[in-house]
Design an enzyme around this catalytic site. Structure first.
Site, short mmCIF file in Angstrom:
data_model
loop_
_atom_site.label_atom_id
_atom_site.label_comp_id
_atom_site.label_asym_id
_atom_site.label_seq_id
_atom_site.Cartn_x
_atom_site.Cartn_y
_atom_site.Cartn_z
N THR A 131 -1.66 3.17 -4.71
CA THR A 131 -1.85 4.62 -4.77
C THR A 131 -0.51 5.34 -4.85
O THR A 131 0.52 4.84 -4.38
CB THR A 131 -2.60 5.10 -3.51
OG1 THR A 131 -2.61 6.54 -3.46
CG2 THR A 131 -1.94 4.59 -2.24
N TYR A 174 -3.50 6.23 6.00
CA TYR A 174 -3.88 5.69 4.69
C TYR A 174 -2.66 5.33 3.86
O TYR A 174 -2.59 4.24 3.27
CB TYR A 174 -4.74 6.72 3.95
CG TYR A 174 -5.03 6.34 2.51
CD1 TYR A 174 -5.95 5.36 2.20
CD2 TYR A 174 -4.36 6.98 1.46
CE1 TYR A 174 -6.21 5.00 0.88
CE2 TYR A 174 -4.62 6.64 0.15
CZ TYR A 174 -5.55 5.65 -0.14
OH TYR A 174 -5.79 5.30 -1.45
#
Length: 357
Positions: A131, A174
């Site tokens: 990501t 995250y």
């Protein structure tokens, strides 16, 4: 590396998810056997699994299990000719509520998979879905507000986006868990010779996306707009993202596998690039134009770690993977709107159908 001939299956963790199911469809359509390893924990993904199985029959097998189940995952990986690792906890907001669960899924689950390959199937390559959150909030970059979008003051960033040389700076649980997994995948290439590549994705959108307020915001905006419901912007809505159609993302994953001998040990930023950079407010304005009506939009506080701007510098990925032209964002968004309307039995204006044709 030859990717033909062997009768062994390809393992896709998270293969019932949005990107995963599109990837499984592409691989099975090319004649490969595919094993989908998925816990089916995200609402609606069971329909994606049923879809790929209905299209490809016994070429697609499913293992319904969690990637934290070390033994079942190792058994699934032991016979794979290649692995695409997309299973993850995918929402920043969820990681803020339960950081331990986020840790065990994204870090422990990834380590389970890597060590299964190291000990039982060391010749199988692995492609990992990372990501853009590994770069943090980019707060050190000067951004200026121009119209309804943020623009970087740095000319090179404005022209090309954020490159892979950008220092890693994990924010939120995250960001930490995906970033740590990203680094483990790269290090297993360096330390143990496991052929691997990492794709640090920007915002991917497209058919089969189960968009929610926490993840999959392009589809979420479209669903709310099609249903005539209000949409909440977190922050001021001037945040910019380079959105990429899922068909182009799948191209990149497949090319990374095909060229794994040349790209092993490398990470690539994957997004729509400057040509597909759009602010949240720009996207909502376009959706309103497609639907022929004004949308009801509210605002709320900024979310933790939210980047005011992220546009991927895609030049390295394009050169190394041989990627072609990307779907223009307005065309892709119209296609997604038409698909969502059909899937949910919602009326789609003629402008949507015409733009998606």
């Amino acid at each position: 590396m030859s990717i033909d001939g062997a009768d062994r299956p390809i393992l896709v963790t998270g293969g019932a998810g949005f990107i995963g199911s599109n990837l499984v469809d592409r691989l099975a359509g090319a004649g490969h056997k595919v094993v989908v390893y998925d816990a089916l924990s995200r609402a609606g993904v069971e329909t994606n699994l049923a879809w790929v199985q209905s299209r490809h029959g016994d070429r697609v097998q499913a293992i319904i299990a969690d990637i934290r189940d070390e033994d079942r995952l190792a058994d699934a990986a032991a016979n794979a000719k290649a692995v695409f690792h997309l299973a993850a906890q995918v929402a920043v907001t969820t990681s803020m509520v339960d950081p331990r669960d986020d840790f065990t899924i994204n870090i422990v689950g990834t380590l389970n998979l890597l060590d299964a390959l190291r000990t039982r199937n060391p010749k199988a390559p692995i492609i990992f879905a990372s990501t853009n959150k590994v770069y943090g909030d980019l707060a050190d970059i000067d951004f200026q507000l121009e119209g309804d979008r943020y623009v970087p003051g740095d000319a090179a960033v404005r022209d090309h986006g954020i490159g892979e040389s950008r220092p890693l700076d994990f924010h939120t649980p995250y960001g930490c868990s995906k970033g740590a997994a990203d680094q483990y995948v790269l290090d297993y290439a360096r330390s143990f010779g496991i052929a691997s590549a990492v794709l640090r994705m920007s915002c991917i959108y497209g058919q089969r996306q189960m968009g929610t307020e926490d993840q999959g915001w392009v589809a979420h905006f479209l669903i709310r707009a099609l249903e005539g419901k209000p949409i909440t912007l977190y922050g001021d809505g001037h945040q910019v993202r380079d959105i990429l159609d899922v068909s182009d993302a799948v191209d990149a994953y497949v090319k990374a596998w095909e060229r794994i001998d040349a790209v092993s040990g490398r990470a690539f930023n994957l997004g729509g690039g400057p040509a597909n950079a759009v602010s949240l407010r720009q996207l909502l304005s376009h959706i309103g134009t497609l639907l022929g009506r004004e949308l009801e939009i509210g605002t709320s506080d900024w979310r933790a770690g939210d980047q005011r701007y992220f546009v991927a510098d895609t030049r390295a990925a394009e050169a190394a993977l041989g990627l072609g032209a990307k779907v223009p964002w307005k065309e892709g968004v119209a296609r997604l709107a038409a698909w969502l309307a059909a899937e949910r039995n919602l009326a789609a204006p003629a402008a949507v159908l015409e733009a998606a044709a």
